[in-house]
Design a protein around this motif. Structure first.
Motif, PDB file in Angstrom:
ATOM      1  N   GLY A   1       0.811  -1.215   0.000  1.00  0.00           N
ATOM      2  CA  GLY A   1       0.000   0.000   0.000  1.00  0.00           C
ATOM      3  C   GLY A   1       0.840   1.259   0.000  1.00  0.00           C
TER       4      GLY A   1
ATOM      5  N   ILE B   1      -1.116   4.212  -2.436  1.00  0.00           N
ATOM      6  CA  ILE B   1      -2.535   4.253  -2.047  1.00  0.00           C
ATOM      7  C   ILE B   1      -2.709   4.339  -0.530  1.00  0.00           C
ATOM      8  CG2 ILE B   1      -3.229   2.952  -4.088  1.00  0.00           C
ATOM      9  CD1 ILE B   1      -3.667   0.546  -2.192  1.00  0.00           C
ATOM     10  N   MET B   2      -1.622   4.111   0.205  1.00  0.00           N
ATOM     11  CA  MET B   2      -1.697   4.159   1.670  1.00  0.00           C
ATOM     12  C   MET B   2      -0.737   5.216   2.190  1.00  0.00           C
ATOM     13  SD  MET B   2      -1.244   1.033   4.361  1.00  0.00           S
ATOM     14  CE  MET B   2      -1.302   1.318   6.118  1.00  0.00           C
ATOM     15  N   LYS B   3      -1.263   6.173   2.941  1.00  0.00           N
ATOM     16  CA  LYS B   3      -0.449   7.278   3.450  1.00  0.00           C
ATOM     17  C   LYS B   3      -0.410   7.331   4.971  1.00  0.00           C
ATOM     18  CE  LYS B   3       0.472   9.074  -0.625  1.00  0.00           C
ATOM     19  NZ  LYS B   3       1.853   9.032  -1.152  1.00  0.00           N
ATOM     20  N   CYS B   4      -1.222   6.517   5.643  1.00  0.00           N
ATOM     21  CA  CYS B   4      -1.259   6.598   7.099  1.00  0.00           C
ATOM     22  C   CYS B   4      -1.678   5.263   7.697  1.00  0.00           C
ATOM     23  CB  CYS B   4      -2.208   7.697   7.555  1.00  0.00           C
ATOM     24  SG  CYS B   4      -3.924   7.474   7.014  1.00  0.00           S
TER      25      CYS B   4
ATOM     26  N   CYS C   1       4.497   7.030   4.999  1.00  0.00           N
ATOM     27  CA  CYS C   1       3.338   6.587   5.780  1.00  0.00           C
ATOM     28  C   CYS C   1       3.425   7.229   7.159  1.00  0.00           C
ATOM     29  CB  CYS C   1       3.315   5.066   5.902  1.00  0.00           C
ATOM     30  SG  CYS C   1       1.899   4.443   6.844  1.00  0.00           S
TER      31      CYS C   1
ATOM     32  N   PHE D   1      -6.637  10.198   6.902  1.00  0.00           N
ATOM     33  CA  PHE D   1      -7.114   9.219   5.922  1.00  0.00           C
ATOM     34  C   PHE D   1      -8.070   9.878   4.933  1.00  0.00           C
ATOM     35  CE2 PHE D   1     -10.340   6.241   4.476  1.00  0.00           C
ATOM     36  CZ  PHE D   1      -9.585   5.178   3.992  1.00  0.00           C
TER      37      PHE D   1
ATOM     38  N   PHE E   1      -5.915  12.660   2.717  1.00  0.00           N
ATOM     39  CA  PHE E   1      -4.812  12.237   1.856  1.00  0.00           C
ATOM     40  C   PHE E   1      -5.019  10.889   1.167  1.00  0.00           C
ATOM     41  CE2 PHE E   1      -2.757  15.281   4.724  1.00  0.00           C
ATOM     42  CZ  PHE E   1      -2.105  16.083   3.791  1.00  0.00           C
ATOM     43  N   GLN E   2      -6.074  10.166   1.524  1.00  0.00           N
ATOM     44  CA  GLN E   2      -6.345   8.913   0.834  1.00  0.00           C
ATOM     45  C   GLN E   2      -7.716   8.902   0.164  1.00  0.00           C
ATOM     46  OE1 GLN E   2      -3.846   6.113   3.971  1.00  0.00           O
ATOM     47  NE2 GLN E   2      -5.499   5.176   2.842  1.00  0.00           N
TER      48      GLN E   2
ATOM     49  N   SER F   1      -8.674   9.707  -3.950  1.00  0.00           N
ATOM     50  CA  SER F   1      -9.237   8.551  -4.651  1.00  0.00           C
ATOM     51  C   SER F   1     -10.552   8.906  -5.331  1.00  0.00           C
ATOM     52  CB  SER F   1      -9.458   7.399  -3.664  1.00  0.00           C
ATOM     53  OG  SER F   1      -8.234   6.938  -3.155  1.00  0.00           O
TER      54      SER F   1
ATOM     55  N   GLN G   1      -9.795   1.932  -1.400  1.00  0.00           N
ATOM     56  CA  GLN G   1      -9.633   2.574  -0.096  1.00  0.00           C
ATOM     57  C   GLN G   1     -10.609   1.996   0.930  1.00  0.00           C
ATOM     58  OE1 GLN G   1      -7.290   4.411   0.862  1.00  0.00           O
ATOM     59  NE2 GLN G   1      -6.354   5.112  -1.027  1.00  0.00           N
TER      60      GLN G   1
END
Length: 496
Positions: free
Chosen positions: A263, A268-271, A347, A360, A363-364, A368, A388
């Motif tokens: 991720g 696609i994953m920031k946290c 992350c 989330f 930023f995600q 998206s 997501q």
């Protein structure tokens, strides 16, 4: 116990022995089978329980299994051993494993070792599926083992977390959480709606049907096999990719920390929502495969004479892969990553739900939604928001195990892979050099493998351009700061 000077080596012990493996098409199963074929060249046949899946026959599935990078070394060193891999058509979820009478008779007459890895690891599985696969499947494996012409060694692969209601999980059997026979009967006879109600009640005892049924599977092994046949239970923790065997970083699937890394690297994953003091117990998959092979050898050569030998398979006190330490190591790892990065894969870890949900969303989720709009305009199927949603659901599903910590004793497991009198370095795990940053080594190996085999990137001869990496990091930090300033300004404007 057997005298040390009379103990045969591991390859000698496995010479000519026939092995029956369930779950051979899974991550642990594949790594284990490859290790046996490569490091025990004179082993007999390895029979894998396989079912027809998505109209793909077991014969085709076994060809697909061996036509991967994992088995390339076997094909070079011992190409003839690929033919030792046989399939037995059946299904772990079916009565009597779904095996034909002819194949049952063949197994009863030929098998020396049974390694039961197959299970459903789906946390959200209803009680019917979880019970029939994890409990009844284990019962039928035990009954098969007890009917063998030669007394086999039975290895049952469980999980450390089936005893999560104990703060300290030791290498011992625990009191039963219920009657496994009754649970099988309920799963076979009761309608699914009623079972769903029972599942909700059951969660007061165990967190999920997975941990509940795996705990009862251990009890099944205890009741049927202990005292009758040589029995081993190995409980892996969270399994990560290969540490030091022939393909460092090799991994499969999207579970656990492998999913987190995929991720993050894909953007696609920031946290993540992980408490500051969180310390998840993890173990590289090659340690588990060596633990399985070595513990069976120890049982078969009399080095382990307990009625049931129990091993908690964790990397604790040897090799640990802590998410917080991994996050700190990201920048140093990306400096060594041999590929071109077009964004900084950062992350941010929060121990507060509120800040995690806010981050989330900003930023995600919002990016998206915007991305799906562009995808829709191109007349393609939007998928980013659904991705997501899946990711958010997955992290919430693991919330209990992320928010809680356990002390998991693993002295027996470490003895089997580090301290046992093993004559071949191919079966031991060397104590890491204190001058080597284990998090960075593990992370770099995983990153390189994921970039190539999951994200279709090409590795270069040189590491990432350091100046470019700093620029990407600064750009991302400026973006975060800009959003923060805008948010503060928005709140100030509303309340003023």
């Amino acid at each position: 116990m057997t005298s040390i000077d009379k103990i045969v080596t591991i390859p000698e012990f496995y010479r000519g022995k026939n092995v029956f493996v369930t779950g051979g098409s899974g991550f642990i199963g594949k790594v284990l089978i490859e290790k046996l074929l490569r490091s025990c060249p004179d082993i007999g046949n390895i029979y894998i329980l396989l079912r027809t899946k998505k109209n793909v026959s077991p014969k085709t599935r076994i060809l697909t299994l061996t036509n991967t990078i994992l088995f390339d070394s076997v094909k070079v060193l011992h190409p003839e051993n690929i033919d030792k891999l046989k399939y037995v058509e059946g299904d772990i979820r079916s009565i009597n494993l779904g095996i034909s009478q002819d194949d049952l008779e063949m197994l009863r007459s030929k098998i020396d070792i049974i390694i039961h890895v197959a299970a459903t690891i789906t946390f959200t599985a209803d009680l019917t599926d979880a019970a029939l696969i994890n409990i009844r499947g284990t019962r039928d494996i035990c009954l098969l083992a007890m009917s063998m012409e030669r007394i086999p060694i039975l290895m049952h692969v469980s999980t450390c977390y089936c005893h999560h209601d104990n703060h300290c999980i030791e290498e011992k059997m625990y009191a039963p959480y219920g009657d496994w026979r009754k649970i099988i009967e309920i799963a076979e006879t009761m309608d699914r709606h009623t079972l769903n109600v029972i599942t909700c009640k059951m969660k007061g005892i165990k967190h999920s049907t997975y941990t509940f049924t795996k705990a009862l599977a251990e009890q099944t092994v205890q009741d049927l096999c202990v005292g009758t046949i040589p029995t081993i239970i190995l409980r892996p923790a969270i399994v990560t990719g290969i540490y030091e065997d022939h393909i460092p970083g090799y991994c499969e699937g999207y579970s656990g920390q492998i999913g987190y890394l995929i991720g993050i690297l894909s953007g696609i994953m920031k946290c993540a929502n992980v408490p500051a003091g969180s310390n998840r117990e993890t173990v590289p998959v090659d340690l588990i495969s060596k633990g399985i092979i070595n513990s069976i050898w120890m049982k078969g050569t009399g080095q382990s004479d307990e009625e049931v030998s129990i091993y908690n398979g964790t990397g604790c006190n040897l090799i640990e892969f802590n998410l917080h330490e991994v996050n700190k190591a990201f920048f140093n790892v990306f400096k060594k990553t041999r590929t071109e990065l077009n964004w900084y894969p950062k992350c941010t870890i929060f121990d507060s739900y509120i800040f995690y949900y806010m981050y989330f969303s900003i930023f995600q989720l919002i990016p998206s939604i915007i991305g799906d709009c562009f995808i829709y305009l191109k007349k393609k199927k939007p998928h980013l928001v659904q991705l997501q949603r899946t990711l958010f659901g997955f992290t919430n599903l693991l919330d209990y195990f992320v928010k809680n910590s356990w002390v998991i004793r693993n002295a027996n497991f470490l003895n089997s892979i580090v301290d046992a009198p093993i004559h071949n370095d191919d079966f031991i795990v060397k104590t890491p050099n204190i001058n080597v940053n284990i998090e960075e080594k593990l992370l770099l190996d995983h990153v390189h493998y994921i970039l190539v085999h999951y994200l279709n990137k090409k590795l270069t001869d040189k590491p990432t351009n350091l100046i470019k990496l700093w620029i990407l990091w600064v750009v991302w930090c400026m973006l975060e700061l800009s959003v923060l300033v805008f948010g503060v300004y928005l709140v100030y404007s509303i309340f003023n």
